[in-house]
Design a protein around this motif. Structure first.
Motif, short mmCIF file in Angstrom:
data_model
loop_
_atom_site.label_atom_id
_atom_site.label_comp_id
_atom_site.label_asym_id
_atom_site.label_seq_id
_atom_site.Cartn_x
_atom_site.Cartn_y
_atom_site.Cartn_z
N HIS A 1 0.83 -1.20 0.00
CA HIS A 1 0.00 0.00 0.00
C HIS A 1 0.87 1.26 0.00
CE1 HIS A 1 -3.35 -2.66 1.76
NE2 HIS A 1 -3.43 -2.62 0.46
N ASN A 2 1.96 1.25 0.74
CA ASN A 2 2.88 2.39 0.73
C ASN A 2 3.52 2.56 -0.64
OD1 ASN A 2 2.55 3.38 3.34
ND2 ASN A 2 4.07 1.98 4.18
N VAL A 3 3.86 1.46 -1.29
CA VAL A 3 4.42 1.53 -2.64
C VAL A 3 3.40 2.13 -3.60
CG1 VAL A 3 5.32 0.18 -4.58
CG2 VAL A 3 6.04 -0.37 -2.24
N GLY A 4 2.18 1.63 -3.56
CA GLY A 4 1.14 2.13 -4.44
C GLY A 4 0.82 3.59 -4.21
N ALA A 5 0.74 3.98 -2.94
CA ALA A 5 0.46 5.39 -2.62
C ALA A 5 1.59 6.29 -3.11
CB ALA A 5 0.26 5.55 -1.12
N THR A 6 2.82 5.83 -3.03
CA THR A 6 3.95 6.62 -3.52
C THR A 6 3.86 6.81 -5.03
OG1 THR A 6 5.32 5.85 -1.68
CG2 THR A 6 6.47 6.78 -3.59
N PHE A 7 3.50 5.76 -5.74
CA PHE A 7 3.31 5.89 -7.19
C PHE A 7 2.23 6.92 -7.50
CE2 PHE A 7 5.73 2.01 -7.92
CZ PHE A 7 6.22 2.20 -9.20
N ARG A 8 1.14 6.86 -6.78
CA ARG A 8 0.02 7.78 -7.06
C ARG A 8 0.42 9.22 -6.81
NH1 ARG A 8 -5.78 6.49 -4.46
NH2 ARG A 8 -6.89 8.39 -5.05
N THR A 9 1.17 9.46 -5.75
CA THR A 9 1.64 10.81 -5.46
C THR A 9 2.67 11.26 -6.48
OG1 THR A 9 1.23 10.42 -3.11
CG2 THR A 9 2.64 12.28 -3.67
N ALA A 10 3.56 10.36 -6.89
CA ALA A 10 4.56 10.69 -7.91
C ALA A 10 3.88 11.08 -9.22
CB ALA A 10 5.51 9.51 -8.12
N ASP A 11 2.80 10.43 -9.56
CA ASP A 11 2.02 10.79 -10.75
C ASP A 11 1.45 12.19 -10.58
OD1 ASP A 11 0.12 9.54 -13.18
OD2 ASP A 11 -0.90 10.99 -11.92
N GLU B 1 -2.33 -5.60 -4.68
CA GLU B 1 -2.27 -4.74 -3.49
C GLU B 1 -1.60 -3.39 -3.79
OE1 GLU B 1 -3.85 -5.33 -0.50
OE2 GLU B 1 -4.69 -6.99 -1.67
N ILE B 2 -0.61 -3.37 -4.67
CA ILE B 2 0.00 -2.10 -5.09
C ILE B 2 -1.02 -1.31 -5.91
CG2 ILE B 2 1.80 -1.05 -6.53
CD1 ILE B 2 3.61 -3.43 -5.76
N HIS B 3 -1.70 -1.99 -6.80
CA HIS B 3 -2.67 -1.33 -7.68
C HIS B 3 -3.81 -0.68 -6.90
CE1 HIS B 3 -4.87 -0.40 -11.29
NE2 HIS B 3 -5.94 -0.97 -10.77
N LYS B 4 -4.20 -1.27 -5.77
CA LYS B 4 -5.29 -0.70 -4.96
C LYS B 4 -5.01 0.75 -4.59
CE LYS B 4 -7.24 -4.65 -2.50
NZ LYS B 4 -7.38 -5.26 -1.17
N ALA B 5 -3.78 1.03 -4.23
CA ALA B 5 -3.42 2.40 -3.83
C ALA B 5 -2.93 3.24 -5.01
CB ALA B 5 -2.35 2.38 -2.73
#
Length: 178
Positions: free
Chosen positions: A37-47, A67-71
């Motif tokens: 979830h932390n990895v996914g959230a970081t991707f979303r913020t980086a975008d 689980e990464i895709h969820k965030a």
């Protein structure tokens, strides 16, 4: 009358356009992050802030994963990323490309992020460490500057994706995102 904007009113760009848009000169390195979830959230913020790239190191999980895709909500498709097993290989490679290496960590010589001057003529790397252990010990001596986020409450740390969001926003403001 005030209303929440619908998705079509937000005028977001598509992935193909995102890939062509100029990014801010910031690379985010995730060092031994455990939570998908932390990895996914970081991707979303980086975008959101047009970060140049994310580099996943050590045990950090890699997309594709449910689980990464969820965030991330698709940001693993828009944000450039790579994986490198060894953090110091990543650091040395980025230093050779002219990046200044910043560790987001509470250390004996860290400075508050609010006291750090972000130079728009430079390229930066920010390293976010493991949720419990922080940045890998072997990487500490290769980091140019340590920054920390002021915290005024009783807790001594922030969730890594929250920390990453604050740091990416500070750099995005200084390096060109309006």
């Amino acid at each position: 009358m005030v209303h929440k904007l619908k998705l079509e009113e937000l005028n977001r760009i598509d992935v193909e356009t995102f890939k062509k848009v100029e990014k801010i000169p910031l690379v985010v390195v995730l060092d031994n992050i455990r939570s998908m979830h932390n990895v996914g959230a970081t991707f979303r913020t980086a975008d959101a802030f047009l970060v140049q790239k994310i580099i996943l190191c050590g045990i950090t999980p890699q997309p594709p994963h449910r689980e990464i895709h969820k965030a991330a909500l698709g940001a693993t498709e828009s944000v450039d990323w790579s994986y490198e097993a060894y953090i110091n290989v990543t650091i040395n490679d980025l230093k050779s490309q002219g990046f200044e290496i910043l560790g987001i960590e509470q250390t004996s010589n860290s400075k508050m992020i609010s006291d750090f001057t972000i130079d728009s003529a430079k390229k930066y790397v920010v390293i976010l460490g493991n949720e419990v252990e922080g940045i890998s010990d072997e990487a500490l001596t290769n980091i140019d500057t340590f920054l920390e986020i002021p915290q005024l409450g009783t807790k001594h740390s922030l969730n890594v994706s929250v920390c990453g969001g604050i740091v990416m926003w500070e750099f995005a403001k200084a390096l060109g995102v309006k």
